[in-house]
Design a protein around this motif. Structure first.
Motif, PDB file in Angstrom:
ATOM      1  N   ASP A 228       3.821  10.049   8.222  1.00 57.20           N
ATOM      2  CA  ASP A 228       2.766   9.548   7.340  1.00 57.20           C
ATOM      3  C   ASP A 228       1.889   8.482   7.984  1.00 57.20           C
ATOM      4  OD1 ASP A 228       2.797  10.991   4.926  1.00 57.20           O
ATOM      5  OD2 ASP A 228       4.625   9.973   4.289  1.00 57.20           O
ATOM      6  N   ARG A 348      -1.819  12.739   5.823  1.00 57.39           N
ATOM      7  CA  ARG A 348      -1.850  11.612   4.894  1.00 57.39           C
ATOM      8  C   ARG A 348      -3.298  11.215   4.607  1.00 57.39           C
ATOM      9  NH1 ARG A 348       0.182   9.024   0.746  1.00 57.39           N
ATOM     10  NH2 ARG A 348       2.169   9.802   1.554  1.00 57.39           N
ATOM     11  N   ILE A 352      -5.870  11.042   1.182  1.00 56.22           N
ATOM     12  CA  ILE A 352      -6.652   9.855   0.804  1.00 56.22           C
ATOM     13  C   ILE A 352      -8.126  10.208   0.651  1.00 56.22           C
ATOM     14  CG2 ILE A 352      -7.385   7.558   1.552  1.00 56.22           C
ATOM     15  CD1 ILE A 352      -4.677   7.376   3.089  1.00 56.22           C
ATOM     16  N   SER A 355      -8.613  12.465  -2.445  1.00 58.04           N
ATOM     17  CA  SER A 355      -8.493  11.689  -3.676  1.00 58.04           C
ATOM     18  C   SER A 355      -9.760  10.881  -3.924  1.00 58.04           C
ATOM     19  CB  SER A 355      -7.277  10.767  -3.601  1.00 58.04           C
ATOM     20  OG  SER A 355      -7.169   9.972  -4.762  1.00 58.04           O
ATOM     21  N   PHE A 405      -5.164   7.373  -5.532  1.00 58.26           N
ATOM     22  CA  PHE A 405      -4.893   6.606  -4.326  1.00 58.26           C
ATOM     23  C   PHE A 405      -5.860   5.432  -4.214  1.00 58.26           C
ATOM     24  CE2 PHE A 405      -3.045  10.491  -1.957  1.00 58.26           C
ATOM     25  CZ  PHE A 405      -1.767  10.138  -2.339  1.00 58.26           C
ATOM     26  N   ASN A 406      -5.310   4.282  -3.962  1.00 62.16           N
ATOM     27  CA  ASN A 406      -6.126   3.097  -3.670  1.00 62.16           C
ATOM     28  C   ASN A 406      -6.377   3.098  -2.167  1.00 62.16           C
ATOM     29  OD1 ASN A 406      -6.949   0.484  -2.928  1.00 62.16           O
ATOM     30  ND2 ASN A 406      -5.916  -0.441  -4.682  1.00 62.16           N
ATOM     31  N   PRO A 407      -7.623   3.290  -1.721  1.00 61.66           N
ATOM     32  CA  PRO A 407      -7.879   3.402  -0.282  1.00 61.66           C
ATOM     33  C   PRO A 407      -7.616   2.109   0.490  1.00 61.66           C
ATOM     34  CG  PRO A 407      -9.946   3.349  -1.517  1.00 61.66           C
ATOM     35  CD  PRO A 407      -8.848   3.462  -2.523  1.00 61.66           C
ATOM     36  N   THR A 409      -4.935  -0.197  -0.321  1.00 55.30           N
ATOM     37  CA  THR A 409      -3.487  -0.318  -0.144  1.00 55.30           C
ATOM     38  C   THR A 409      -2.919   0.848   0.665  1.00 55.30           C
ATOM     39  OG1 THR A 409      -3.117   0.763  -2.289  1.00 55.30           O
ATOM     40  CG2 THR A 409      -3.217  -1.641  -2.261  1.00 55.30           C
ATOM     41  N   GLN A 410      -3.553   2.017   0.591  1.00 51.80           N
ATOM     42  CA  GLN A 410      -3.118   3.130   1.429  1.00 51.80           C
ATOM     43  C   GLN A 410      -3.292   2.792   2.908  1.00 51.80           C
ATOM     44  OE1 GLN A 410      -2.000   6.663   0.684  1.00 51.80           O
ATOM     45  NE2 GLN A 410      -1.284   5.464  -1.058  1.00 51.80           N
ATOM     46  N   LYS A 413      -0.638   0.251   3.920  1.00 50.56           N
ATOM     47  CA  LYS A 413       0.709   0.823   3.993  1.00 50.56           C
ATOM     48  C   LYS A 413       0.895   1.759   5.179  1.00 50.56           C
ATOM     49  CE  LYS A 413       4.137   3.323   1.206  1.00 50.56           C
ATOM     50  NZ  LYS A 413       4.406   3.918  -0.131  1.00 50.56           N
ATOM     51  N   PHE A 414      -0.078   2.625   5.413  1.00 50.11           N
ATOM     52  CA  PHE A 414       0.119   3.678   6.411  1.00 50.11           C
ATOM     53  C   PHE A 414      -0.586   3.419   7.745  1.00 50.11           C
ATOM     54  CE2 PHE A 414       0.857   5.804   2.302  1.00 50.11           C
ATOM     55  CZ  PHE A 414       2.187   6.181   2.514  1.00 50.11           C
TER      56      PHE A 414
END
Length: 489
Positions: A228, A348, A352, A355, A405-407, A409-410, A413-414
């Motif tokens: 991811d 992943r 994003i 979404s 999806f929150n772009p 926080t995504q 996180k990733f």
């Protein structure tokens, strides 16, 4: 070897290993291999996939040349080209592997009907999937709509071993026959953007096998833990090879089983989850095609009928900004730039970007699916459509629409160190990671020090995340309310 001459009709099976149509034809007679680009097929293939197809055909031409067999390439209707080829070569049969999208299935039916009536031997084979569509059902004999039970069921089923080529393979193509030229198919796009792909990809069966062996030896053990994270590049990158049938899914399946057998019990326990995670992705591809065959309207309509009443926005400016990587959200723009540069996007990031288009911009998933169809070298009709319906919440086994999806926080996180975004959005690379996924939140002095001028060197966000999220949820609730009223009226 008999005196039979068999036409092998290549399509999305551009390989010789574990190609059942080719293997059986080679055993039954002399080989006449042909690839036909029909008008329907040409319309269904995007620009990036056409680039891939051109070089994949060149590669299999080289593979066949080792057996002194030329590949015939023609443009026209399947029926007319095959009919002419049978007439000119006195071929006794046509062997081919089945395809499962609606256009190819319709073409197959026309070919089978015509030649069976003409007493030409027609043999169809399963070579593209692990399991034949319709062969995996629940206890009631019904197709699965949810992936997890489908996965559990297929893990109990037998996967056929790859077929092996006979030692003697003989050409049935007449001498001086007009085999045609790959360039005459007109697959290479006139727009020069595909020239960049040479840096990232080498189409063809042997390259697919090499890529798979490298991944199996080096990266598959960390696949589940790191797949991811786009900057780590721990994915197989086999998707375009699978899309064009340059590698057999059965080969992959059984290679993994052999790898497990070679390990001792302690090692098996350690790596089992990693290997299973990869197999799930392979089976997901099967699941997508099983759904496509069972519910063919999925190509154009939502599987969940209530989404027919969803109030999509027709906003060409926002659609163009999404395509051109000018949304002002760095993780989204990074993904769209990777796509344009390489013809591929990390999975992943696909979720994003999809979404964002569907939920932040309220643009119909079919617009996104169309853009991906044209720009992905690994475009696979079933996977592409099912992926977009998954994000939209309109598929049977889909992410709920309200999962937005929150772009920001995504990205946090990733891409925690920002390596992925900095690679593809270099104009903001000097920003501290704290502000990298939301540059508009950075103080003025931080932006100045990083050389970032919002609205000039990098776009302002085209929508506000919070407001867009609330708007999307409101539209979703309106749809549900309207559907309930219809039911009660």
């Amino acid at each position: 070897m008999t005196n039979n001459t068999i036409i092998v009709w290549f399509r999305k099976d551009l390989r010789l290993h574990d190609n059942r149509a080719f293997t059986h034809a080679a055993k039954d007679g002399k080989i006449i291999p042909v690839y036909i680009l029909s008008e329907e097929e040409e319309k269904s293939i995007g620009s990036a996939s056409k680039w891939w197809l051109h070089y994949s055909l060149a590669h299999i031409t080289e593979r066949l040349a080792k057996y002194n067999i030329p590949l015939i390439v023609k443009k026209g209707s399947y029926k007319k080209v095959l009919e002419k080829l049978i007439d000119e070569t006195s071929a006794s049969g046509v062997y081919f592997n089945k395809c499962y999208d609606s256009a190819n299935r319709a073409g197959e039916k026309r070919v089978v009907k015509q030649f069976e009536e003409a007493n030409v031997v027609i043999k169809q084979f399963e070579s593209d999937l692990l399991f034949t569509p319709g062969s995996v059902t629940n206890q009631k004999g019904e197709p699965y709509k949810i992936f997890t039970p489908f996965w559990k069921q297929v893990r109990k089923q037998y996967v056929a071993f790859p077929t092996h080529l006979p030692k003697l393979i003989e050409s049935g193509v007449p001498r001086d026959y007009d085999i045609g030229k790959i360039y005459d198919l007109g697959l290479l796009p006139k727009h020069p953007w595909t020239k960049k792909f040479y840096t990232y990809w080498t189409p063809g069966e042997q390259h697919a096998i090499n890529r798979w062996n490298t991944f199996l030896d080096e990266d598959i053990m960390s696949y589940d833990k790191e797949r991811d994270f786009p900057a780590k590049d721990r994915v197989s990158r086999l998707s375009p090879y699978l899309a064009w049938g340059e590698i057999s899914p059965r080969l992959i399946w059984h290679d993994i089983q052999r790898k497990l057998i070679q390990l001792d019990s302690r090692q098996q326990e350690e790596v089992h989850g990693q290997l299973e995670a990869f197999l799930r992705q392979l089976v997901w591809r099967d699941f997508a095609y099983h759904q496509l065959v069972t519910f063919p309207h999925v190509e154009d309509e939502p599987l969940k009928t209530e989404f027919k009443y969803f109030a999509w926005k027709n906003d060409q400016d926002h659609l163009d900004q999404w395509k051109q990587a000018k949304t002002g959200y760095p993780i989204v723009d990074a993904g769209m730039r990777e796509l344009w540069e390489t013809g591929w996007m990390h999975n992943r990031v696909r979720m994003i970007t999809a979404s964002f288009l569907i939920k932040h911009l309220l643009i119909h998933w079919k617009e996104g699916a169309s853009w991906f169809r044209d720009t992905l070298v690994d475009h696979d009709r079933a996977n592409n459509i099912m992926g977009w319906q998954w994000v939209a919440g309109s598929g049977y086994d889909a992410s709920p629409y309200f999962r937005i999806f929150n772009p920001i926080t995504q990205g946090d996180k990733f891409d925690p160190n920002g390596h992925y975004v900095r690679r593809w959005v270099p104009e903001i690379a000097a920003l501290p990671t704290k502000y990298l996924f939301s540059p508009w939140t950075a103080p003025k002095e931080v932006l100045e020090e990083a050389g970032v001028e919002l609205g000039q060197t990098y776009p302002e966000p085209i929508v506000d995340h919070k407001a867009s999220r609330e708007r999307a949820l409101a539209v979703y609730q309106d749809m549900k309310h309207f559907v309930n009223e219809l039911k009660n009226s």
